[in-house]
Design a protein around this motif. Structure first.
Motif, PDB file in Angstrom:
ATOM      1  N   VAL A   1       0.756  -1.333  -0.123  1.00 26.67           N
ATOM      2  CA  VAL A   1       0.011  -0.248   0.011  1.00 26.67           C
ATOM      3  C   VAL A   1       1.061   1.189   0.049  1.00 26.67           C
ATOM      4  N   PHE A   2       0.860   2.336  -0.900  1.00 26.81           N
ATOM      5  CA  PHE A   2       1.728   3.380  -1.170  1.00 26.81           C
ATOM      6  C   PHE A   2       0.907   4.444  -1.562  1.00 26.81           C
ATOM      7  N   PRO A   3       0.564   5.220  -0.492  1.00 21.86           N
ATOM      8  CA  PRO A   3      -0.117   6.471  -0.624  1.00 21.86           C
ATOM      9  C   PRO A   3       0.794   7.633  -1.007  1.00 21.86           C
ATOM     10  N   CYS A   4       0.466   8.602  -1.941  1.00 23.64           N
ATOM     11  CA  CYS A   4       0.923   9.640  -2.252  1.00 23.64           C
ATOM     12  C   CYS A   4       0.282  10.980  -2.190  1.00 23.64           C
ATOM     13  N   GLY A   5      -0.964  10.744  -1.917  1.00 18.55           N
ATOM     14  CA  GLY A   5      -1.986  11.883  -1.808  1.00 18.55           C
ATOM     15  C   GLY A   5      -3.141  11.658  -0.820  1.00 18.55           C
ATOM     16  N   ALA A   6      -3.303  12.652   0.016  1.00 15.98           N
ATOM     17  CA  ALA A   6      -4.653  12.861   0.678  1.00 15.98           C
ATOM     18  C   ALA A   6      -5.348  14.174   0.779  1.00 15.98           C
ATOM     19  N   ILE A   7      -6.563  14.025   0.991  1.00 21.63           N
ATOM     20  CA  ILE A   7      -7.454  15.246   0.972  1.00 21.63           C
ATOM     21  C   ILE A   7      -8.209  15.258   2.349  1.00 21.63           C
ATOM     22  N   ILE A   8      -8.195  16.425   3.078  1.00 25.79           N
ATOM     23  CA  ILE A   8      -8.498  16.580   4.302  1.00 25.79           C
ATOM     24  C   ILE A   8     -10.064  17.259   4.087  1.00 25.79           C
ATOM     25  N   GLU A   9     -11.073  16.613   4.374  1.00 30.12           N
ATOM     26  CA  GLU A   9     -12.402  17.360   4.202  1.00 30.12           C
ATOM     27  C   GLU A   9     -12.719  18.222   5.541  1.00 30.12           C
ATOM     28  N   GLU A  10     -13.807  18.921   5.219  1.00 29.27           N
ATOM     29  CA  GLU A  10     -14.536  19.879   6.362  1.00 29.27           C
ATOM     30  C   GLU A  10     -14.651  19.120   7.608  1.00 29.27           C
ATOM     31  N   ASP A  11     -14.959  18.096   7.663  1.00 30.23           N
ATOM     32  CA  ASP A  11     -15.649  17.374   8.706  1.00 30.23           C
ATOM     33  C   ASP A  11     -14.407  16.509   9.428  1.00 30.23           C
ATOM     34  N   GLY A  12     -13.297  16.734   9.006  1.00 27.59           N
ATOM     35  CA  GLY A  12     -11.924  16.262   9.494  1.00 27.59           C
ATOM     36  C   GLY A  12     -11.732  14.735   9.094  1.00 27.59           C
ATOM     37  N   ILE A  13     -12.414  14.345   8.109  1.00 25.32           N
ATOM     38  CA  ILE A  13     -12.013  13.090   7.508  1.00 25.32           C
ATOM     39  C   ILE A  13     -10.873  13.224   6.535  1.00 25.32           C
ATOM     40  N   MET A  14      -9.865  12.290   6.652  1.00 22.44           N
ATOM     41  CA  MET A  14      -8.742  12.169   5.554  1.00 22.44           C
ATOM     42  C   MET A  14      -9.120  11.288   4.647  1.00 22.44           C
ATOM     43  N   ARG A  15      -9.263  11.518   3.077  1.00 23.83           N
ATOM     44  CA  ARG A  15      -9.504  10.530   2.219  1.00 23.83           C
ATOM     45  C   ARG A  15      -7.836  10.341   1.654  1.00 23.83           C
ATOM     46  N   MET A  16      -7.503   9.284   1.821  1.00 22.24           N
ATOM     47  CA  MET A  16      -6.017   8.671   1.584  1.00 22.24           C
ATOM     48  C   MET A  16      -5.927   7.933   0.156  1.00 22.24           C
ATOM     49  N   TYR A  17      -5.612   8.421  -0.666  1.00 18.43           N
ATOM     50  CA  TYR A  17      -5.292   7.577  -2.180  1.00 18.43           C
ATOM     51  C   TYR A  17      -3.903   7.135  -2.165  1.00 18.43           C
ATOM     52  N   TYR A  18      -4.139   5.633  -2.442  1.00 25.11           N
ATOM     53  CA  TYR A  18      -2.970   4.892  -2.387  1.00 25.11           C
ATOM     54  C   TYR A  18      -2.964   3.838  -3.620  1.00 25.11           C
TER      55      TYR A  18
ATOM     56  N   LEU B   1      -8.727   3.704  -2.054  1.00 28.17           N
ATOM     57  CA  LEU B   1      -9.159   4.863  -1.322  1.00 28.17           C
ATOM     58  C   LEU B   1      -9.398   4.477   0.113  1.00 28.17           C
ATOM     59  N   ALA B   2      -8.697   4.871   0.995  1.00 28.04           N
ATOM     60  CA  ALA B   2      -9.351   4.613   2.514  1.00 28.04           C
ATOM     61  C   ALA B   2      -9.443   5.876   3.323  1.00 28.04           C
ATOM     62  N   GLU B   3     -10.215   5.867   4.128  1.00 24.29           N
ATOM     63  CA  GLU B   3     -10.696   7.251   5.039  1.00 24.29           C
ATOM     64  C   GLU B   3     -10.222   6.863   6.488  1.00 24.29           C
ATOM     65  N   ALA B   4     -10.103   8.029   7.176  1.00 22.93           N
ATOM     66  CA  ALA B   4      -9.808   8.081   8.665  1.00 22.93           C
ATOM     67  C   ALA B   4     -10.217   9.396   9.061  1.00 22.93           C
ATOM     68  N   HIS B   5     -10.459   9.470  10.653  1.00 26.53           N
ATOM     69  CA  HIS B   5     -10.435  10.741  11.086  1.00 26.53           C
ATOM     70  C   HIS B   5      -8.989  11.274  11.615  1.00 26.53           C
ATOM     71  N   VAL B   6      -8.590  12.461  10.948  1.00 21.42           N
ATOM     72  CA  VAL B   6      -7.498  12.952  11.232  1.00 21.42           C
ATOM     73  C   VAL B   6      -7.194  12.904  12.802  1.00 21.42           C
ATOM     74  N   LYS B   7      -8.138  13.244  13.416  1.00 22.32           N
ATOM     75  CA  LYS B   7      -8.061  13.272  15.145  1.00 22.32           C
ATOM     76  C   LYS B   7      -7.557  11.960  15.559  1.00 22.32           C
ATOM     77  N   ASP B   8      -8.210  10.704  15.213  1.00 20.25           N
ATOM     78  CA  ASP B   8      -7.949   9.467  15.457  1.00 20.25           C
ATOM     79  C   ASP B   8      -6.304   9.087  15.093  1.00 20.25           C
ATOM     80  N   ILE B   9      -5.783   9.679  13.990  1.00 15.56           N
ATOM     81  CA  ILE B   9      -4.365   9.386  13.666  1.00 15.56           C
ATOM     82  C   ILE B   9      -3.651  10.163  14.539  1.00 15.56           C
ATOM     83  N   VAL B  10      -3.910  11.429  14.861  1.00 13.93           N
ATOM     84  CA  VAL B  10      -3.075  12.334  15.586  1.00 13.93           C
ATOM     85  C   VAL B  10      -2.968  11.511  16.967  1.00 13.93           C
TER      86      VAL B  10
END
Ligand code: BMA
Length: 314
Positions: free
Chosen positions: A268-285, A294-303
């Protein structure tokens, strides 16, 4: 309970495959991502039938269903200043938007006669692409630019090859002009375990209240081949050479069939991510060097994972 596995896969993965490219190619993977005007843009690494890569744009209104442009956007340069360093392909792009300059910078791996080097270019409109420089010595990859300058300097994380036998690590660099870079030191180096063989940045650093969130890959060499997985670390906002914490474990790794099987399995090799207004990261890999998912996560959970574990380097 803390969620050690914060990402959810999109249920219609993979989102882009070879058949979606309107011209002959071998594979499509490792795409950069950004929002541009009212569209999501993916900058695809497309590997042609010779095994050389170029960059092609895919566009979407919702970030899930993409339409790929009819022809490539950035191919190896004919300009003698760049040609020898790109002749075997342009790989693994990352896009960083620097708001003060209204400019999208694109870092990429230039593959040429001396091996991999770091290339930097820019665009304002995703029509014209202007090369800036091939920077630093050969045997370097995975360069990502911060989305803001600090004290007037651009900041770049990269991954030079292992120096005197050391495993390749993530380094930090500073520059006033994007051409001449001061290499300041190692940010994170491989340790025994899931990232024992090498580490490299994935997506450009993401600004959060707690620090710069960095998603990186770690590689483990096993008797059955390499496994590429993802970890996260948090860097100080003012002094990004200072690591505030990082995950001791991987937070995303190959599980689905399209990640386990392909030209290079277990990647799995992401090179791009977009943060949506609700704090969800869309990670393209890139998955298995064969398709894009594509996989999604809450930015705050990763932090939270970076802080709770708080493995300080010193
Ligand atoms: C790395 C890069 C990536 C690739 C990965 C797995 O070294 O070349 O482009 O996805 O290996 O093959």
């Amino acid at each position: 309970m803390i969620n050690l596995n914060p990402f959810n896969r999109y249920n219609e993965n993979p989102i882009i495959q070879r058949n979606d490219i309107p011209y002959p190619c071998n594979t499509v993977f490792n795409a950069a991502a950004c929002k541009f005007r009212d569209e999501y843009i993916l900058l695809l690494r497309v590997e042609d039938l010779r095994g050389y890569s170029h960059l092609t744009i895919a566009r979407s209104k919702d970030g899930y269903r993409f339409k790929v442009d009819e022809s490539p956007w950035v191919c190896p340069s004919e300009d003698p200043a760049f040609h020898p360093f790109e002749v075997y392909g342009i790989e693994d792009p990352r896009i960083t938007f620097i708001d003060q300059e209204r400019t999208y910078y694109i870092t990429y791996t230039a593959f040429g006669i001396y091996g991999p080097r770091v290339g930097i270019g820019k665009t304002k409109d995703f029509k014209e692409f202007e090369r800036i420089a091939i920077i630093g010595p050969p045997d370097n990859k995975d360069a990502v630019l911060f989305p803001a300058k600090i004290n007037g300097q651009y900041i770049l994380l990269d991954r030079p090859g292992g120096v005197v036998g050391a495993h390749p690590a993530i380094w930090i660099n500073y520059s006033y002009d994007l051409i001449y870079w001061k290499k300041s030191g190692v940010i994170l180096a491989p340790e025994p375990g899931w990232g024992q063989s090498k580490l490299g940045m994935c997506v450009p650093p993401i600004k959060t209240d707690e620090g710069w969130l960095c998603i990186y890959h770690g590689v483990k060499i096993t008797p059955a081949g390499r496994i590429y997985r993802i970890g996260a670390m948090l860097l100080d906002l003012e002094h990004p050479e200072k690591v505030l914490g990082y995950t001791s474990h991987f937070i995303f790794g190959p599980e689905a069939e399209y990640e386990r099987m392909g030209d290079v399995p277990n990647v799995v090799f992401p090179c791009g991510a977009i943060i949506e207004e609700d704090g969800i990261m869309r990670m393209y890999y890139g998955a298995a060097d064969t398709c894009i998912a594509l996989a999604e996560a809450h930015v705050k959970d990763i932090v939270e994972l970076c802080i709770k574990e708080n493995h300080k380097l010193c």
